[in-house]
Design a protein around this motif. Structure first.
Motif, PDB file in Angstrom:
ATOM      1  N   PRO A 148       0.835  -1.203   0.000  1.00 30.59           N
ATOM      2  CA  PRO A 148       0.000   0.000   0.000  1.00 30.59           C
ATOM      3  C   PRO A 148       0.873   1.258   0.000  1.00 30.59           C
ATOM      4  N   THR A 149       0.402   2.311  -0.646  1.00 32.29           N
ATOM      5  CA  THR A 149       1.062   3.624  -0.578  1.00 32.29           C
ATOM      6  C   THR A 149       0.414   4.431   0.549  1.00 32.29           C
ATOM      7  N   ASP A 150       0.970   5.610   0.823  1.00 31.09           N
ATOM      8  CA  ASP A 150       0.340   6.499   1.816  1.00 31.09           C
ATOM      9  C   ASP A 150      -1.113   6.787   1.424  1.00 31.09           C
ATOM     10  N   LYS A 151      -1.336   6.980   0.120  1.00 27.33           N
ATOM     11  CA  LYS A 151      -2.694   7.255  -0.374  1.00 27.33           C
ATOM     12  C   LYS A 151      -3.616   6.052  -0.116  1.00 27.33           C
ATOM     13  N   GLY A 152      -3.055   4.851  -0.285  1.00 31.18           N
ATOM     14  CA  GLY A 152      -3.830   3.630  -0.032  1.00 31.18           C
ATOM     15  C   GLY A 152      -4.195   3.490   1.430  1.00 31.18           C
ATOM     16  N   TYR A 153      -3.212   3.737   2.311  1.00 30.29           N
ATOM     17  CA  TYR A 153      -3.501   3.682   3.752  1.00 30.29           C
ATOM     18  C   TYR A 153      -4.549   4.728   4.129  1.00 30.29           C
ATOM     19  N   ARG A 154      -4.448   5.921   3.537  1.00 32.94           N
ATOM     20  CA  ARG A 154      -5.392   6.995   3.851  1.00 32.94           C
ATOM     21  C   ARG A 154      -6.815   6.569   3.485  1.00 32.94           C
ATOM     22  N   LEU A 155      -6.990   5.992   2.283  1.00 30.80           N
ATOM     23  CA  LEU A 155      -8.320   5.522   1.878  1.00 30.80           C
ATOM     24  C   LEU A 155      -8.815   4.449   2.845  1.00 30.80           C
ATOM     25  N   PHE A 156      -7.916   3.530   3.210  1.00 32.94           N
ATOM     26  CA  PHE A 156      -8.271   2.444   4.134  1.00 32.94           C
ATOM     27  C   PHE A 156      -8.759   3.021   5.468  1.00 32.94           C
ATOM     28  N   VAL A 157      -8.012   3.996   6.019  1.00 34.64           N
ATOM     29  CA  VAL A 157      -8.384   4.595   7.307  1.00 34.64           C
ATOM     30  C   VAL A 157      -9.690   5.382   7.189  1.00 34.64           C
ATOM     31  N   ASP A 158      -9.831   6.146   6.105  1.00 40.55           N
ATOM     32  CA  ASP A 158     -11.046   6.946   5.922  1.00 40.55           C
ATOM     33  C   ASP A 158     -12.283   6.076   5.745  1.00 40.55           C
ATOM     34  N   ARG A 159     -12.089   4.871   5.214  1.00 41.73           N
ATOM     35  CA  ARG A 159     -13.242   4.003   4.977  1.00 41.73           C
ATOM     36  C   ARG A 159     -13.547   3.091   6.171  1.00 41.73           C
ATOM     37  N   LEU A 160     -12.766   3.200   7.237  1.00 40.18           N
ATOM     38  CA  LEU A 160     -13.119   2.449   8.448  1.00 40.18           C
ATOM     39  C   LEU A 160     -14.391   3.083   8.990  1.00 40.18           C
ATOM     40  N   SER A 161     -15.516   2.405   8.832  1.00 42.32           N
ATOM     41  CA  SER A 161     -16.792   3.037   9.182  1.00 42.32           C
ATOM     42  C   SER A 161     -16.838   3.404  10.663  1.00 42.32           C
TER      43      SER A 161
END
Length: 340
Positions: free
Chosen positions: A67-80
């Motif tokens: 994962p890139t930083d952008k990927g981790y960011r999406l992952f964290v933002d999508r943690l409902s």
């Protein structure tokens, strides 16, 4: 399930596997480990699309992706929602922190606990001075020309200061001093207490001035200090393992951890207790922290923010678990500090 949702499931699986194994993740292992309900060819296409969009990358020439930083960011933002800790974990945290004997002990226990729970570096900020009030000032006579002043704030902070006098302590001087502290300092915010003491000391009887003036000066020094600019740090040894494969990055991380100003700036972004904030990689202003993720939360009473605590680790961290631990510990620290 839409193509976007399916790709996010693939990204989530890549994050989970990379955090668990520290190895780049290939499509074959995704098929074997995760029931994604689609063909290996579809997963390969999804990985190619995620790579094109900058959510994952191929390190070196390996077949796997990370994962890139952008990927981790999406992952964290999508943690409902942040998964709460179990009742047993919460009870253990509460019991451990409630055994603390004073504020210093609360803070030390909280960072030690956070470092153990997350296997990362943890730090906590002392309660902000501007919101503290003087609860009590004790004057203790040590000998004929020395006094000990003990200041206790409503956030549980205890400050001790020694007063060296040029004249002997008298009963009249002690009475005047205790009266002055009780009327001008107790019950006031620290800044207000400092102003009131300065004004009151200027009007005391000349006979007791040799004792009162130096004592007030020493007390003022403790009131205008800034304990919120102090941090307690724990778990630095975890950094060595976390960045073992990136010695250059490790040096920078240790340098940043050594700079309290850098860490305090990171906590300055916190606005209210109980909100968990995650900053990832390049989102951190300090170049030394470009390989780290910071999970932080404020602690306090109601909507009153008293201070902050955080965990620093590599970007490949267990975000749901770390966020849950940081939030739980911040909540208990706030309850204990507000109740002292």
């Amino acid at each position: 399930m839409s193509a976007d949702d399916r790709r996010f499931q693939v990204l989530r699986a890549i994050v989970a596997d990379y955090v668990a194994t520290h190895e780049p993740v290939g499509s074959k292992s995704l098929v074997e480990r995760h029931q994604l309900g689609v063909s290996p060819a579809t997963i390969r296409n999804d990985m190619a699309a995620l790579e094109d969009e900058g959510y994952i990358a191929q390190p070196h020439t390996s077949a796997g992706r990370i994962p890139t930083d952008k990927g981790y960011r999406l992952f964290v933002d999508r943690l409902s929602q942040v998964k709460p800790l179990s009742a047993g974990e919460r009870r253990a945290i509460q019991a451990f922190l409630s055994e603390a004997v004073d504020l210093e002990d609360v803070l030390r226990r909280s960072v030690r606990l956070l470092a153990q729970l997350t296997r990362q570096v943890a730090f906590v900020q002392y309660p902000t001075l501007s919101r503290s009030s003087v609860r009590h000032v004790e004057v203790v006579t040590l000998d004929r020309r020395r006094l000990l002043l003990v200041v206790i704030t409503d956030t549980g902070r205890v400050e001790q200061r020694l007063v060296e006098l040029d004249t002997d302590v008298t009963d009249e001087g002690l009475l005047a001093l205790r009266t002055l502290f009780a009327t001008a300092a107790v019950g006031r915010r620290l800044g207000d207490a400092a102003s009131a003491l300065t004004d009151a000391a200027a009007t005391v009887d000349p006979d007791v001035r040799p004792l009162v003036v130096p004592s007030v000066a020493v007390l003022l020094d403790s009131l205008v200090e800034h304990p919120e600019e102090r941090l307690v740090l724990s778990g630095t040894s975890h950094a060595t393992g976390a960045w073992a494969d990136q010695p250059g990055a490790l040096r920078g991380v240790l340098e940043a951890l050594d700079e309290q100003v850098t860490l305090l700036k990171l906590l300055a972004a916190l606005e209210t207790p109980d909100a968990v904030v995650v900053s990832i990689g390049s989102e951190n202003d300090d170049a030394n922290l470009s390989t780290t993720a910071l999970v932080s939360a404020g602690y306090g009473s109601g909507q009153t923010l008293m201070g902050g605590l955080a965990v620093v680790g590599p970007t490949r961290m267990d975000y749901p678990g770390t966020m849950a631990a940081v939030r739980a510990v911040a909540r208990y620290v706030g309850e204990i500090v507000a109740g002292r």
